[in-house]
Design a protein around this motif. Structure first.
Motif, PDB file in Angstrom:
ATOM      1  N   VAL A 190      -5.415  52.599  -4.468  1.00 23.13           N
ATOM      2  CA  VAL A 190      -6.985  52.265  -3.584  1.00 23.13           C
ATOM      3  C   VAL A 190      -7.979  52.662  -4.162  1.00 23.13           C
ATOM      4  O   VAL A 190      -7.956  53.972  -4.567  1.00 23.13           O
ATOM      5  CB  VAL A 190      -6.617  52.811  -2.001  1.00 23.13           C
ATOM      6  N   LEU A 191      -9.134  51.928  -4.266  1.00 22.24           N
ATOM      7  CA  LEU A 191     -10.220  52.131  -4.862  1.00 22.24           C
ATOM      8  C   LEU A 191     -11.217  52.580  -3.836  1.00 22.24           C
ATOM      9  O   LEU A 191     -11.917  52.277  -2.820  1.00 22.24           O
ATOM     10  CB  LEU A 191     -10.708  50.936  -5.737  1.00 22.24           C
ATOM     11  N   LEU A 192     -11.605  54.153  -3.843  1.00 20.49           N
ATOM     12  CA  LEU A 192     -12.426  54.889  -2.675  1.00 20.49           C
ATOM     13  C   LEU A 192     -13.782  55.190  -3.597  1.00 20.49           C
ATOM     14  O   LEU A 192     -13.873  55.911  -4.778  1.00 20.49           O
ATOM     15  CB  LEU A 192     -11.616  55.857  -2.397  1.00 20.49           C
ATOM     16  N   PRO A 193     -14.573  55.389  -2.411  1.00 18.55           N
ATOM     17  CA  PRO A 193     -15.912  56.063  -3.006  1.00 18.55           C
ATOM     18  C   PRO A 193     -15.784  57.545  -3.340  1.00 18.55           C
ATOM     19  O   PRO A 193     -15.072  58.055  -2.398  1.00 18.55           O
ATOM     20  CB  PRO A 193     -17.019  55.760  -2.182  1.00 18.55           C
ATOM     21  N   ARG A 194     -16.433  58.131  -4.126  1.00 21.76           N
ATOM     22  CA  ARG A 194     -16.718  59.641  -4.214  1.00 21.76           C
ATOM     23  C   ARG A 194     -17.030  60.262  -2.895  1.00 21.76           C
ATOM     24  O   ARG A 194     -16.558  61.353  -2.685  1.00 21.76           O
ATOM     25  CB  ARG A 194     -17.375  60.071  -5.442  1.00 21.76           C
ATOM     26  N   ASN A 195     -18.032  59.632  -2.397  1.00 19.60           N
ATOM     27  CA  ASN A 195     -18.271  60.122  -0.914  1.00 19.60           C
ATOM     28  C   ASN A 195     -17.500  59.737   0.085  1.00 19.60           C
ATOM     29  O   ASN A 195     -17.914  59.707   1.354  1.00 19.60           O
ATOM     30  CB  ASN A 195     -19.773  59.871  -0.737  1.00 19.60           C
ATOM     31  N   LEU A 196     -16.402  59.883  -0.054  1.00 24.61           N
ATOM     32  CA  LEU A 196     -15.257  59.403   1.021  1.00 24.61           C
ATOM     33  C   LEU A 196     -15.077  60.507   1.949  1.00 24.61           C
ATOM     34  O   LEU A 196     -15.240  61.501   1.769  1.00 24.61           O
ATOM     35  CB  LEU A 196     -13.891  59.015   0.397  1.00 24.61           C
ATOM     36  N   HIS A 197     -14.978  60.207   3.303  1.00 25.35           N
ATOM     37  CA  HIS A 197     -14.736  61.209   4.249  1.00 25.35           C
ATOM     38  C   HIS A 197     -13.272  61.657   4.236  1.00 25.35           C
ATOM     39  O   HIS A 197     -12.583  60.895   3.615  1.00 25.35           O
ATOM     40  CB  HIS A 197     -14.758  60.242   5.817  1.00 25.35           C
ATOM     41  N   ARG A 198     -13.333  62.961   4.531  1.00 23.16           N
ATOM     42  CA  ARG A 198     -11.724  63.480   4.187  1.00 23.16           C
ATOM     43  C   ARG A 198     -10.767  62.768   4.968  1.00 23.16           C
ATOM     44  O   ARG A 198      -9.449  63.074   4.413  1.00 23.16           O
ATOM     45  CB  ARG A 198     -11.917  65.062   4.450  1.00 23.16           C
ATOM     46  N   SER A 199     -10.949  62.259   5.960  1.00 23.39           N
ATOM     47  CA  SER A 199      -9.694  61.332   6.594  1.00 23.39           C
ATOM     48  C   SER A 199      -9.111  60.469   5.871  1.00 23.39           C
ATOM     49  O   SER A 199      -7.949  60.058   5.815  1.00 23.39           O
ATOM     50  CB  SER A 199     -10.281  60.535   7.900  1.00 23.39           C
ATOM     51  N   LEU A 200     -10.010  59.845   4.932  1.00 22.59           N
ATOM     52  CA  LEU A 200      -9.302  58.855   3.859  1.00 22.59           C
ATOM     53  C   LEU A 200      -8.228  59.594   2.952  1.00 22.59           C
ATOM     54  O   LEU A 200      -7.654  59.057   2.553  1.00 22.59           O
ATOM     55  CB  LEU A 200     -10.371  58.005   3.194  1.00 22.59           C
ATOM     56  N   LEU A 201      -8.838  60.691   2.378  1.00 21.96           N
ATOM     57  CA  LEU A 201      -7.896  61.671   1.639  1.00 21.96           C
ATOM     58  C   LEU A 201      -6.643  61.790   2.259  1.00 21.96           C
ATOM     59  O   LEU A 201      -5.687  61.815   1.695  1.00 21.96           O
ATOM     60  CB  LEU A 201      -8.692  62.580   1.039  1.00 21.96           C
ATOM     61  N   HIS A 202      -6.959  62.173   3.444  1.00 22.40           N
ATOM     62  CA  HIS A 202      -5.897  62.458   4.297  1.00 22.40           C
ATOM     63  C   HIS A 202      -4.691  61.372   4.379  1.00 22.40           C
ATOM     64  O   HIS A 202      -3.537  61.607   4.349  1.00 22.40           O
ATOM     65  CB  HIS A 202      -6.105  63.288   5.655  1.00 22.40           C
ATOM     66  N   GLY A 203      -5.432  60.060   4.593  1.00 20.57           N
ATOM     67  CA  GLY A 203      -4.653  59.045   4.737  1.00 20.57           C
ATOM     68  C   GLY A 203      -3.709  58.589   3.508  1.00 20.57           C
ATOM     69  O   GLY A 203      -2.523  58.328   3.468  1.00 20.57           O
ATOM     70  N   CYS A 204      -4.408  59.087   2.431  1.00 21.37           N
ATOM     71  CA  CYS A 204      -3.815  58.794   0.968  1.00 21.37           C
ATOM     72  C   CYS A 204      -2.473  59.848   1.067  1.00 21.37           C
ATOM     73  O   CYS A 204      -1.278  59.564   0.358  1.00 21.37           O
ATOM     74  CB  CYS A 204      -4.636  59.070  -0.361  1.00 21.37           C
ATOM     75  N   VAL A 205      -2.729  61.016   1.364  1.00 18.70           N
ATOM     76  CA  VAL A 205      -1.679  61.975   1.350  1.00 18.70           C
ATOM     77  C   VAL A 205      -0.660  61.755   2.454  1.00 18.70           C
ATOM     78  O   VAL A 205       0.705  61.739   1.903  1.00 18.70           O
ATOM     79  CB  VAL A 205      -2.257  63.337   1.914  1.00 18.70           C
ATOM     80  N   LEU A 206      -0.893  61.191   3.581  1.00 14.84           N
ATOM     81  CA  LEU A 206       0.236  60.720   4.530  1.00 14.84           C
ATOM     82  C   LEU A 206       1.041  59.536   3.934  1.00 14.84           C
ATOM     83  O   LEU A 206       2.221  59.502   3.895  1.00 14.84           O
ATOM     84  CB  LEU A 206      -0.255  60.372   5.910  1.00 14.84           C
ATOM     85  N   GLY A 207       0.242  58.549   3.301  1.00 12.75           N
ATOM     86  CA  GLY A 207       0.961  57.538   2.732  1.00 12.75           C
ATOM     87  C   GLY A 207       1.477  57.276   1.362  1.00 12.75           C
ATOM     88  O   GLY A 207       1.831  56.414   0.835  1.00 12.75           O
ATOM     89  N   GLN A 208       1.319  58.585   0.720  1.00 11.76           N
ATOM     90  CA  GLN A 208       1.608  58.710  -0.669  1.00 11.76           C
ATOM     91  C   GLN A 208       0.990  57.622  -1.646  1.00 11.76           C
ATOM     92  O   GLN A 208       1.573  57.080  -2.338  1.00 11.76           O
ATOM     93  CB  GLN A 208       3.116  58.703  -1.060  1.00 11.76           C
ATOM     94  N   LEU A 209      -0.538  57.417  -1.287  1.00  7.81           N
ATOM     95  CA  LEU A 209      -1.108  56.564  -2.008  1.00  7.81           C
ATOM     96  C   LEU A 209      -1.875  57.246  -3.302  1.00  7.81           C
ATOM     97  O   LEU A 209      -2.169  58.345  -3.395  1.00  7.81           O
ATOM     98  CB  LEU A 209      -2.031  55.869  -1.001  1.00  7.81           C
TER      99      LEU A 209
END
Ligand SMILES: Cc1ncc(COP(=O)(O)O)c(C=O)c1O
Length: 472
Positions: free
Chosen positions: A112-131
């Motif tokens: 998934v292509l994400l902005p550097r200024n992503l909200h931490r919830s999106l990082l947590h989503g990557c962690v949950l989904g092994q993205l």
């Protein structure tokens, strides 16, 4: 096409209430929550909280993932209003819905292509989904220390580079930013779609100013496949209420429902759902929209009055966000925030060189004088202008060496920041607010990044820890 104004005062959920909460409805109501509609409230005192509205998913009410009931009817009405194919209420903030959206669009191991200024919830989503996130760096304004939206030319250059190293399952765009800076979404979404990449827009801070201008919500109008809005940040709803919209065939609706089922509570709070519905019904009604329009006009005049006093307010596409550049006043953001807090002015988001104030939907009249006086006094008390803030020394496109979900779960050890060069991050470094991670698990820390963080540590009091957790 402008969205249709709603003249009907009550939406389905509010309409279903009298029959459920009327006299005599609660005596034999032998269901959870265990307070039994307030009759068993702690201490026997139901005052101060809406116990009587705290009902479970009774058949007449249903829930966000039920086909029948008032919640489903309310969501259908919302989708029709905004022009989405499907809409869902969420009661775990924009965070929970962003995570559900990510997991719907990207399979484990997907990119998934994400902005550097992503909200931490999106990082947590990557962690949950092994993205596997790929990070792009939008433009950064060194004078104010704030991120700006990416341009179409940048995305056009990034997409082929990302696709050259493997398939990409999703592009995430953030618009507007916390400070109300909106991206040219239609151009960005069109570029992604041309490359067969679906788009999720984190519109947590947006939606309301389009509504007031009688325009459809920007992210949906741009053709984005999934859009998340926080109703507490943009409309007058309660904290934790948010909506997820879906359109088009790039992401299957069943996948969205499945991931919502994974991440949302099985006992959605009816008071929160009612607040969500009411904020939307109000904003889509003619009176609400008129009020919203007036608020935006008043906010614009307030900004002009403050600028006329010589106060350096930054441009924002959202009139309800007042963003003060603190450097020209001789302050860094956190110190200015502390100074104002002592004098009763509570800002929303201090950053290194700025302070963001949220006007929200409350009254604006009467603010110009006291706020102007407080900010003028802040300017008088300022010292030497703090220096500009260089951008984070990351490449414009970067992929962590290890997936964040693996790095965060791996054995780790604390290390003084000064000794962290060359190590791989195990836990994110994430000042809050605004909740934008500066280091992501799985990234290798370069020497320039250490120096940048040490500079930030001196300037952003207490927000950057002395140690980082790195892989053991
Ligand atoms: C850009 C952005 N997206 C998402 C969120 C998460 O919203 P919530 O607090 O409703 O979970 C925030 C919160 O500040 C945010 O700033």
């Amino acid at each position: 096409m402008p969205p249709a104004a709603s003249s009907e005062p009550l939406w389905p959920l509010a309409r279903s209430l009298p029959a459920l909460t009327g006299r005599g409805q609660d005596r034999l109501a032998l269901h959870l929550p265990a307070h039994r509609r307030g009759r068993g409230a702690p201490g026997g005192d139901p005052r101060g909280l809406p116990w009587h509205l705290d009902l479970p998913e009774l058949p007449a009410i249903g829930g966000p993932l039920e086909a029948d009931g008032a919640v489903a009817a309310s969501q259908r009405r919302l989708a029709a209003c905004v022009g989405a194919a499907h809409s869902w209420y969420g009661v775990n903030g924009a965070s929970g819905l962003l995570q559900a959206a990510l997991l719907a669009a990207v399979p484990p191991g997907g990119r998934v292509l994400l902005p550097r200024n992503l909200h931490r919830s999106l990082l947590h989503g990557c962690v949950l989904g092994q993205l596997r996130p790929v990070l792009y760096s939008p433009p950064f304004d060194t004078a104010t220390g704030l991120w700006l939206p990416p341009t179409a030319a940048q995305l056009e250059a990034w997409l082929p580079r990302v696709l050259a190293s493997g398939p990409l399952d999703l592009l995430v765009l953030l618009s507007p930013t916390y400070q109300g800076r909106a991206a040219a979404l239609a151009d960005l979404v069109a570029l992604a779609h041309a490359a067969s990449v679906p788009v999720l827009v984190d519109e947590a801070h947006g939606g309301h100013f389009d509504l007031a201008a009688d325009l459809p919500p920007a992210a949906l109008a741009s053709g984005a496949d999934l859009v998340v809005q926080s109703l507490a940040k943009s409309l007058g709803s309660l904290a934790q209420t948010a909506v997820l919209h879906h359109q088009g065939a790039r992401i299957a609706v069943e996948a969205v429902e499945r991931s919502l089922g994974w991440l949302q509570t099985s006992s959605p709070s009816l008071p929160l759902l009612l607040a969500a519905e009411r904020s939307i019904a109000w904003a889509w009604g003619a009176a609400g929209r008129r009020r919203l329009g007036r608020r935006l006009g008043q906010a614009g005049r307030l900004a002009t009055a403050l600028r006329d006093r010589g106060l350096p307010l930054l441009p924002s596409d959202d009139p309800l966000r007042l963003v003060l550049a603190t450097a020209p006043l001789g302050w860094d953001g956190p110190a200015a925030d502390a100074w104002l807090l002592e004098r009763g002015v509570i800002a929303e988001c201090p950053e290194v060189l700025s302070l963001t104030f949220c006007l929200g939907l409350g009254p604006v009249r009467g603010l110009a004088r006291p706020l102007g006086r407080a900010l003028a006094a802040l300017a008088m008390a300022g010292g030497a202008a703090p220096p500009a803030l260089a951008p984070l020394p990351h490449p414009d496109l970067a992929e962590p060496e290890l997936a964040p979900g693996l790095a965060w779960r791996a054995p780790s050890r604390p290390l003084p920041l000064a000794e962290a060069e060359g190590e791989v991050v195990a836990e994110p470094l994430c000042p809050y607010p605004p909740g934008i991670p500066l280091l992501l698990p799985g990234e290798r820390i370069g020497g320039a990044t250490v120096a940048w963080l040490q500079d930030l540590q001196r300037r952003w009091h207490g927000q950057i820890a002395d140690t980082v957790r790195v892989l053991a």
